[in-house]
Design a protein around this motif. Structure first.
Motif: not given
Ligand SMILES: C[S@@+](CC[C@H](N)C(=O)[O-])C[C@H]1O[C@@H](n2cnc3c(N)ncnc32)[C@H](O)[C@@H]1O
Length: 281
Positions: A5-7, A10-12, A136-138
């Motif tokens: 999943t984490e690879q 992404h949002m568009n 990176g992943s949070f």
């Molecule tokens: C709905 S968007 C929210 C973006 C922004 N914070 C906003 O409020 O508009 C969720 C974001 O979380 C990111 N995301 C999901 N899992 C993540 C992870 N493990 N580490 C970092 N970012 C992550 C997604 O790629 C996406 O860009």
């Protein structure tokens, strides 16, 4: 097939009609509703630590206008506070984090205008401000230990690191038949698999941040959730029903729907509290 999943998540990207940049008004509204809490929290932090360089991380920043909105709210708050105290405003170091597939390029291209606007608005006394991307992943460590003052995350920490383990692992994985998210028609085992995955991921999120924050550091995290009494309905439930109809009309294969689940979970406040309580002992 199990996809990491984490690879791929992404949002568009970009700024086209279907981009996150042009379809994130709901998330923008969330950020503006939370603004008073953000201002209070970051002001309290500044008044306690008075750092020369304020280090802030925005976790799950995505791309588009929201990505720099929180940064500018924090800068405005601290700049005004330091001026009111007759102090030189701190240097700002702001780290925008998201998964590696995020469209960081569009953010980077908007930075020259962002810096210029700050300079025009705040004059020569300001900052300076440095913004960097952190892919990176949070759910793991992103920064050196004891290095960060403040974290913000909005509408992101309900995303899971993977489709719940129980749905993919073992000889007889649990099936979420006809759904792509946990809904009221999912079995208790499916519900358990989603909750457990959320608990495990959120625990790692909190542990990593607690190692990265300096003593006295703080964070504001806004998570998509649901109330105790609310049924497990969401846009994903509707989308699942639509996909199920498409299976019935032979437009997509049943097996494909059965093996597909969205890696997110909207917890109740109690489920979030439980993880925080376990981590704070
Ligand atoms: C709905 S968007 C929210 C973006 C922004 N914070 C906003 O409020 O508009 C969720 C974001 O979380 C990111 N995301 C999901 N899992 C993540 C992870 N493990 N580490 C970092 N970012 C992550 C997604 O790629 C996406 O860009």
């Amino acid at each position: 097939m199990i996809v990491e999943t984490e690879q791929i998540l992404h949002m568009n990207g970009g700024e086209g009609e279907t981009s996150y940049a042009r379809n994130s008004l709901l998330q923008r509204k969330v950020i503006s509703e939370v603004k008073p809490i953000l201002e209070e929290s970051v002001t309290k932090l500044y008044n306690t630590l008075f750092p020369d360089c304020l280090k802030v991380g925005d976790l799950g920043c995505s791309s588009g206008p929201n990505a720099l909105l929180v940064a500018s709210e924090i800068i405005d708050t601290i700049d005004a506070k330091s001026r009111s105290l007759n102090r030189q405003p701190p240097t700002f170091q702001i780290f925008l984090n998201d998964l590696p597939g995020n469209d960081f390029n569009t953010i980077f291209k908007s930075l020259p205008n962002f810096y210029k606007a700050l300079e025009n608005e705040k004059g020569s006394q300001f900052g300076p401000c440095f913004i960097a991307g952190i892919p990176g992943s949070f759910h793991g460590r992103l920064f050196p230990a004891n290095s960060m003052h403040f974290f913000h995350s909005s509408c992101s920490a309900h995303w899971l690191s993977q489709v719940p383990k129980g749905l993919t692992d073992g000889l007889a994985p649990v099936k979420n038949k006809g759904n792509i998210y946990v809904t009221h028609s999912s079995s208790p085992a499916v519900y358990r698999a989603f909750v457990e995955q959320f608990q495990q991921d959120f625990k790692l999120f909190l542990r990593s941040r607690s190692e990265e924050l300096v003593p006295g550091g703080s964070m504001v995290v806004t998570i998509g959730g649901r109330t105790e009494t609310e049924e497990l309905v969401s846009p994903w439930g509707l989308l699942g029903m639509t996909l199920n109809d498409m299976v019935l009309e032979n437009l997509i294969e049943e097996e494909k729907l059965e093996n597909f689940d969205i890696p997110l979970y909207y917890p109740t406040a109690e489920e979030v509290r439980q993880v925080i309580d376990t981590e704070s002992v």
